[in-house]
Design a protein around this motif. Structure first.
Motif, short mmCIF file in Angstrom:
data_model
loop_
_atom_site.label_atom_id
_atom_site.label_comp_id
_atom_site.label_asym_id
_atom_site.label_seq_id
_atom_site.Cartn_x
_atom_site.Cartn_y
_atom_site.Cartn_z
N ALA A 1 0.84 -1.21 0.00
CA ALA A 1 0.00 0.00 0.00
C ALA A 1 0.87 1.25 0.00
CB ALA A 1 -0.92 -0.01 1.22
N GLU A 2 1.97 1.22 0.73
CA GLU A 2 2.83 2.39 0.84
C GLU A 2 3.72 2.58 -0.39
OE1 GLU A 2 3.22 2.45 5.73
OE2 GLU A 2 4.79 1.52 4.52
N THR A 3 4.14 1.47 -1.04
CA THR A 3 5.03 1.58 -2.21
C THR A 3 4.27 1.55 -3.53
OG1 THR A 3 5.34 -0.84 -2.31
CG2 THR A 3 6.89 0.43 -0.94
N GLY A 4 3.09 0.93 -3.52
CA GLY A 4 2.30 0.85 -4.73
C GLY A 4 2.83 -0.10 -5.76
N HIS A 5 3.72 -1.00 -5.33
CA HIS A 5 4.35 -1.89 -6.30
C HIS A 5 4.85 -3.14 -5.59
CE1 HIS A 5 6.76 -3.17 -9.74
NE2 HIS A 5 6.24 -2.16 -10.46
N ALA A 6 4.59 -4.32 -6.17
CA ALA A 6 5.03 -5.57 -5.55
C ALA A 6 6.55 -5.68 -5.52
CB ALA A 6 4.43 -6.76 -6.30
N THR A 7 7.22 -5.21 -6.60
CA THR A 7 8.69 -5.31 -6.64
C THR A 7 9.33 -4.45 -5.57
OG1 THR A 7 8.62 -5.73 -9.03
CG2 THR A 7 10.74 -5.03 -8.09
N THR B 1 11.78 -3.83 -0.03
CA THR B 1 11.68 -3.21 1.30
C THR B 1 11.62 -4.26 2.40
OG1 THR B 1 10.50 -1.33 0.36
CG2 THR B 1 10.28 -1.67 2.73
N ILE B 2 10.81 -5.29 2.20
CA ILE B 2 10.63 -6.31 3.23
C ILE B 2 11.77 -7.31 3.24
CG2 ILE B 2 9.08 -8.13 4.09
CD1 ILE B 2 6.78 -6.70 2.73
N GLY B 3 12.37 -7.56 2.05
CA GLY B 3 13.44 -8.54 1.97
C GLY B 3 12.95 -9.93 1.65
N ILE B 4 11.86 -10.04 0.89
CA ILE B 4 11.37 -11.33 0.43
C ILE B 4 11.19 -11.26 -1.08
CG2 ILE B 4 10.21 -11.85 2.61
CD1 ILE B 4 7.55 -11.08 1.33
N THR B 5 10.92 -12.38 -1.71
CA THR B 5 10.79 -12.40 -3.17
C THR B 5 9.49 -11.75 -3.61
OG1 THR B 5 9.68 -14.55 -3.23
CG2 THR B 5 12.10 -14.55 -3.26
N GLN B 6 9.48 -11.30 -4.90
CA GLN B 6 8.27 -10.69 -5.44
C GLN B 6 7.14 -11.69 -5.49
OE1 GLN B 6 8.80 -8.59 -9.13
NE2 GLN B 6 6.61 -8.63 -9.63
N SER B 7 7.46 -12.96 -5.77
CA SER B 7 6.41 -13.98 -5.81
C SER B 7 5.81 -14.19 -4.43
CB SER B 7 6.97 -15.30 -6.36
OG SER B 7 8.00 -15.80 -5.51
N ALA B 8 6.62 -14.09 -3.37
CA ALA B 8 6.11 -14.23 -2.01
C ALA B 8 5.18 -13.08 -1.66
CB ALA B 8 7.26 -14.29 -1.01
N VAL B 9 5.51 -11.87 -2.15
CA VAL B 9 4.63 -10.72 -1.95
C VAL B 9 3.30 -10.95 -2.65
CG1 VAL B 9 4.29 -8.28 -2.49
CG2 VAL B 9 6.49 -9.06 -1.62
N SER B 10 3.38 -11.39 -3.89
CA SER B 10 2.15 -11.61 -4.67
C SER B 10 1.29 -12.69 -4.03
CB SER B 10 2.51 -12.01 -6.10
OG SER B 10 3.22 -10.97 -6.74
#
Length: 294
Positions: free
Chosen positions: A15-21, A26-35
């Protein structure tokens, strides 16, 4: 519904970055894990929380509605984590202390002040009741530690002797026993009208035990629920009292109350009560150490 803290943390970052990548960086996990986290959260929510605009993720009305609560939950969890980490190193937090009347009114206020000056991030909340009430509250976990004057009766608490105390028999200045030599025989004690605390008071229990051991009868003419009330009633000549020396030493010194010597054994111990557990927090350990040094 079983929302996880990780899903909430990912939701907030997206929500704060507006982007999964960017969120993944920022969090230090993969983009697929975010998705995956966002997809699972939206599945639990039963509808999307973001609008997809190309590679951007923008909150929709439902997402905007829950964002403040998500932030609040995550910040509270963060505060809990900081407290748990810090409380292992220094006393942090609020300790609930229960004390019976004499201890709570005449001994602990100065110790509570000393404790909070020594440990600025710690607080000791003191509540005063009679011995029986304190014992019950420590057993139930309402208080972290209790300090009592009467002999403890619980079989489930850890009991430690804190310090010694004694009761003294007191009369008003106009009472016949106030005249020299200011002593009372066993027979005279049986003829007195006593002003006592209520049942459950440690002071009363010690007095009754001493009279019983001496084989003496006693007549309780008045029951008052507070030590100060007993002192005033005795000073006014309404009867004879038996209270801790801690509670009456000022009045005896000023001559407002007169101490009378008796054949009774009125020595007693003051006790510390804690839960019988295998773990003692840094906060409780620091407080117990202060008591032991007092």
């Amino acid at each position: 519904m079983a929302i996880t803290l990780r899903q909430l943390a990912v939701f907030r970052t997206v929500a704060e970055t507006g982007h999964a990548t960017r969120a993944s960086e920022t969090i230090g996990i993969t983009q697929s894990a975010v998705s995956m986290a966002i997809a699972e959260l939206e599945r639990l929510a039963g509808a999307p929380l973001f609008e997809r605009k190309g590679r951007k993720l923008l909150l929709n009305d439902r997402g905007r509605h829950i964002l403040p609560d998500v932030i609040d939950v995550l910040e509270k969890v963060s505060r809990i984590e900081r407290y748990l980490d810090e409380s292992l190193e220094e006393p942090v937090g609020v300790l609930k202390v229960g004390a019976s009347t004499t201890i709570g009114n005449y001994l602990l206020p100065l110790l509570v002040g000393a404790f909070e000056r020594r440990f600025p991030r710690a607080r000791a909340l003191l509540e005063v009741a009679n011995t029986k009430q304190i014992e019950t509250a420590v057993e139930s976990g309402e208080y972290d530690v209790g300090l009592v004057e009467g002999p403890p009766h619980s079989q489930s608490l850890k009991v430690s002797v804190w310090r010694e105390d004694e009761l003294v028999v007191i009369v008003g200045r106009e009472h016949p026993l106030a005249k020299h030599p200011r002593t009372a025989s066993a027979a005279e004690l049986e003829d007195l009208k006593w002003i006592m605390r209520e049942s459950g008071s440690g002071t009363r229990e010690v007095f009754e035990k001493a009279m019983h051991e001496a084989g003496l009868r006693y007549d309780i003419g008045m029951v008052l629920g507070h030590t100060e009330a007993i002192k005033k009633a005795v000073e006014a000549g309404l009867g004879v009292g038996c209270l801790s020396r801690l509670a009456v030493q000022r009045e005896i010194l000023q001559g407002w109350l007169i101490e009378v010597a008796t054949p009774l054994n009125l020595q007693r111990n003051l006790y510390i009560l804690t839960q019988e557990t295998g773990y003692t927090s840094r906060l409780l350990s620091a407080y117990l150490a202060l008591l032991e040094g007092a």
